[in-house]
Write a protein that holds these residues in place. Structure first.
Motif, PDB file in Angstrom:
ATOM      1  N   ARG A 151       0.822  -1.211   0.000  1.00  0.00           N
ATOM      2  CA  ARG A 151       0.000   0.000   0.000  1.00  0.00           C
ATOM      3  C   ARG A 151       0.855   1.259   0.000  1.00  0.00           C
ATOM      4  O   ARG A 151       0.554   2.225  -0.686  1.00  0.00           O
ATOM      5  CB  ARG A 151      -0.936   0.014   1.197  1.00  0.00           C
ATOM      6  CG  ARG A 151      -2.091  -0.916   1.037  1.00  0.00           C
ATOM      7  CD  ARG A 151      -3.055  -0.756   2.175  1.00  0.00           C
ATOM      8  NE  ARG A 151      -4.154  -1.689   2.031  1.00  0.00           N
ATOM      9  CZ  ARG A 151      -5.251  -1.626   2.728  1.00  0.00           C
ATOM     10  NH1 ARG A 151      -5.407  -0.695   3.631  1.00  0.00           N
ATOM     11  NH2 ARG A 151      -6.206  -2.510   2.533  1.00  0.00           N
ATOM     12  N   ALA A 152       1.940   1.263   0.775  1.00  0.00           N
ATOM     13  CA  ALA A 152       2.823   2.432   0.818  1.00  0.00           C
ATOM     14  C   ALA A 152       3.504   2.656  -0.527  1.00  0.00           C
ATOM     15  O   ALA A 152       3.604   3.792  -0.998  1.00  0.00           O
ATOM     16  CB  ALA A 152       3.859   2.258   1.923  1.00  0.00           C
ATOM     17  N   VAL A 153       3.962   1.577  -1.151  1.00  0.00           N
ATOM     18  CA  VAL A 153       4.614   1.704  -2.459  1.00  0.00           C
ATOM     19  C   VAL A 153       3.627   2.230  -3.501  1.00  0.00           C
ATOM     20  O   VAL A 153       3.960   3.108  -4.307  1.00  0.00           O
ATOM     21  CB  VAL A 153       5.218   0.347  -2.896  1.00  0.00           C
ATOM     22  CG1 VAL A 153       5.623   0.357  -4.358  1.00  0.00           C
ATOM     23  CG2 VAL A 153       6.395  -0.003  -2.019  1.00  0.00           C
ATOM     24  N   LEU A 154       2.405   1.731  -3.481  1.00  0.00           N
ATOM     25  CA  LEU A 154       1.411   2.171  -4.457  1.00  0.00           C
ATOM     26  C   LEU A 154       0.901   3.584  -4.172  1.00  0.00           C
ATOM     27  O   LEU A 154       0.508   4.294  -5.087  1.00  0.00           O
ATOM     28  CB  LEU A 154       0.241   1.191  -4.503  1.00  0.00           C
ATOM     29  CG  LEU A 154       0.579  -0.199  -5.040  1.00  0.00           C
ATOM     30  CD1 LEU A 154      -0.648  -1.100  -4.965  1.00  0.00           C
ATOM     31  CD2 LEU A 154       1.109  -0.128  -6.453  1.00  0.00           C
ATOM     32  N   ALA A 155       0.908   4.018  -2.923  1.00  0.00           N
ATOM     33  CA  ALA A 155       0.418   5.351  -2.573  1.00  0.00           C
ATOM     34  C   ALA A 155       1.483   6.429  -2.761  1.00  0.00           C
ATOM     35  O   ALA A 155       1.158   7.611  -2.836  1.00  0.00           O
ATOM     36  CB  ALA A 155      -0.078   5.365  -1.129  1.00  0.00           C
ATOM     37  N   ALA A 156       2.742   6.042  -2.844  1.00  0.00           N
ATOM     38  CA  ALA A 156       3.825   7.019  -2.971  1.00  0.00           C
ATOM     39  C   ALA A 156       3.708   7.792  -4.272  1.00  0.00           C
ATOM     40  O   ALA A 156       3.222   7.291  -5.292  1.00  0.00           O
ATOM     41  CB  ALA A 156       5.172   6.298  -2.914  1.00  0.00           C
ATOM     42  N   GLU A 157       4.167   9.037  -4.229  1.00  0.00           N
ATOM     43  CA  GLU A 157       4.149   9.902  -5.407  1.00  0.00           C
ATOM     44  C   GLU A 157       5.585  10.208  -5.819  1.00  0.00           C
ATOM     45  O   GLU A 157       6.522  10.046  -5.033  1.00  0.00           O
ATOM     46  CB  GLU A 157       3.396  11.184  -5.088  1.00  0.00           C
ATOM     47  CG  GLU A 157       1.938  10.936  -4.744  1.00  0.00           C
ATOM     48  CD  GLU A 157       1.202  12.199  -4.375  1.00  0.00           C
ATOM     49  OE1 GLU A 157       1.834  13.280  -4.317  1.00  0.00           O
ATOM     50  OE2 GLU A 157      -0.012  12.112  -4.152  1.00  0.00           O
ATOM     51  N   ASP A 158       5.749  10.669  -7.062  1.00  0.00           N
ATOM     52  CA  ASP A 158       7.069  11.061  -7.550  1.00  0.00           C
ATOM     53  C   ASP A 158       7.640  12.153  -6.657  1.00  0.00           C
ATOM     54  O   ASP A 158       6.907  12.982  -6.106  1.00  0.00           O
ATOM     55  CB  ASP A 158       6.978  11.581  -8.976  1.00  0.00           C
ATOM     56  CG  ASP A 158       6.523  10.518  -9.967  1.00  0.00           C
ATOM     57  OD1 ASP A 158       6.668   9.337  -9.667  1.00  0.00           O
ATOM     58  OD2 ASP A 158       6.016  10.900 -11.038  1.00  0.00           O
ATOM     59  N   LEU A 159       8.971  12.169  -6.544  1.00  0.00           N
ATOM     60  CA  LEU A 159       9.631  13.152  -5.699  1.00  0.00           C
ATOM     61  C   LEU A 159      10.750  13.808  -6.484  1.00  0.00           C
ATOM     62  O   LEU A 159      11.564  13.131  -7.118  1.00  0.00           O
ATOM     63  CB  LEU A 159      10.205  12.470  -4.458  1.00  0.00           C
ATOM     64  CG  LEU A 159      10.985  13.341  -3.487  1.00  0.00           C
ATOM     65  CD1 LEU A 159      10.060  14.367  -2.837  1.00  0.00           C
ATOM     66  CD2 LEU A 159      11.649  12.484  -2.438  1.00  0.00           C
ATOM     67  N   ARG A 160      10.750  15.152  -6.474  1.00  0.00           N
ATOM     68  CA  ARG A 160      11.833  15.917  -7.101  1.00  0.00           C
ATOM     69  C   ARG A 160      12.513  16.712  -6.013  1.00  0.00           C
ATOM     70  O   ARG A 160      11.859  17.360  -5.201  1.00  0.00           O
ATOM     71  CB  ARG A 160      11.286  16.872  -8.143  1.00  0.00           C
ATOM     72  CG  ARG A 160      10.911  16.201  -9.414  1.00  0.00           C
ATOM     73  CD  ARG A 160      10.739  17.204 -10.503  1.00  0.00           C
ATOM     74  NE  ARG A 160      10.862  16.473 -11.744  1.00  0.00           N
ATOM     75  CZ  ARG A 160      10.575  16.974 -12.909  1.00  0.00           C
ATOM     76  NH1 ARG A 160      10.167  18.206 -13.003  1.00  0.00           N
ATOM     77  NH2 ARG A 160      10.713  16.238 -13.978  1.00  0.00           N
ATOM     78  N   GLY A 161      13.822  16.660  -5.988  1.00  0.00           N
ATOM     79  CA  GLY A 161      14.572  17.394  -4.985  1.00  0.00           C
ATOM     80  C   GLY A 161      15.963  17.708  -5.469  1.00  0.00           C
ATOM     81  O   GLY A 161      16.337  17.356  -6.603  1.00  0.00           O
ATOM     82  N   PRO A 162      16.735  18.354  -4.622  1.00  0.00           N
ATOM     83  CA  PRO A 162      18.096  18.709  -5.024  1.00  0.00           C
ATOM     84  C   PRO A 162      18.976  17.485  -5.286  1.00  0.00           C
ATOM     85  O   PRO A 162      19.962  17.574  -6.005  1.00  0.00           O
ATOM     86  CB  PRO A 162      18.628  19.524  -3.848  1.00  0.00           C
ATOM     87  CG  PRO A 162      17.707  19.284  -2.720  1.00  0.00           C
ATOM     88  CD  PRO A 162      16.409  18.819  -3.283  1.00  0.00           C
ATOM     89  N   GLY A 163      18.610  16.343  -4.750  1.00  0.00           N
ATOM     90  CA  GLY A 163      19.375  15.117  -4.966  1.00  0.00           C
ATOM     91  C   GLY A 163      19.011  14.398  -6.250  1.00  0.00           C
ATOM     92  O   GLY A 163      19.623  13.403  -6.613  1.00  0.00           O
ATOM     93  N   GLY A 164      17.968  14.848  -6.920  1.00  0.00           N
ATOM     94  CA  GLY A 164      17.557  14.224  -8.173  1.00  0.00           C
ATOM     95  C   GLY A 164      16.076  13.915  -8.186  1.00  0.00           C
ATOM     96  O   GLY A 164      15.321  14.302  -7.288  1.00  0.00           O
ATOM     97  N   ASP A 165      15.667  13.228  -9.215  1.00  0.00           N
ATOM     98  CA  ASP A 165      14.269  12.824  -9.383  1.00  0.00           C
ATOM     99  C   ASP A 165      14.127  11.366  -8.946  1.00  0.00           C
ATOM    100  O   ASP A 165      14.925  10.512  -9.334  1.00  0.00           O
ATOM    101  CB  ASP A 165      13.832  12.959 -10.835  1.00  0.00           C
ATOM    102  CG  ASP A 165      13.843  14.397 -11.318  1.00  0.00           C
ATOM    103  OD1 ASP A 165      13.795  15.297 -10.463  1.00  0.00           O
ATOM    104  OD2 ASP A 165      13.902  14.602 -12.538  1.00  0.00           O
TER     105      ASP A 165
END
Length: 73
Positions: free
Chosen positions: A37-51
């Motif tokens: 459920r956590a893996v499926l609920a996660a959203e894309d993340l953009r940050g200074p360390g990358g995408d």
């Protein structure tokens, strides 16, 4: 002790190493469902360390599956 025997299992203090298998199996099932459920609920993340794309961002939703509840449609 009589209450445990009435439920069909050995008493907790019986020394039987297999007495907790049902509880351990159920807890493993709960943990694995929570991870999915956590893996499926996660959203894309953009940050200074990358995408960091999410599972759904890479592969899309699971066909026939409600990703919020894990239930089939």
């Amino acid at each position: 002790m009589a209450a445990a025997a009435d439920r069909g299992g050995p008493p907790a203090g019986s020394g039987d190493p297999l007495a907790l298998n049902a509880v351990l199996a159920a807890s493993a099932e709960v943990v694995s469902r929570a991870i999915v459920r956590a893996v499926l609920a996660a959203e894309d993340l953009r940050g200074p360390g990358g995408d960091f794309p999410s599972y759904r961002g890479l592969y899309g939703p699971l066909p026939g599956m409600n990703w919020r509840t894990g239930a089939e449609r």
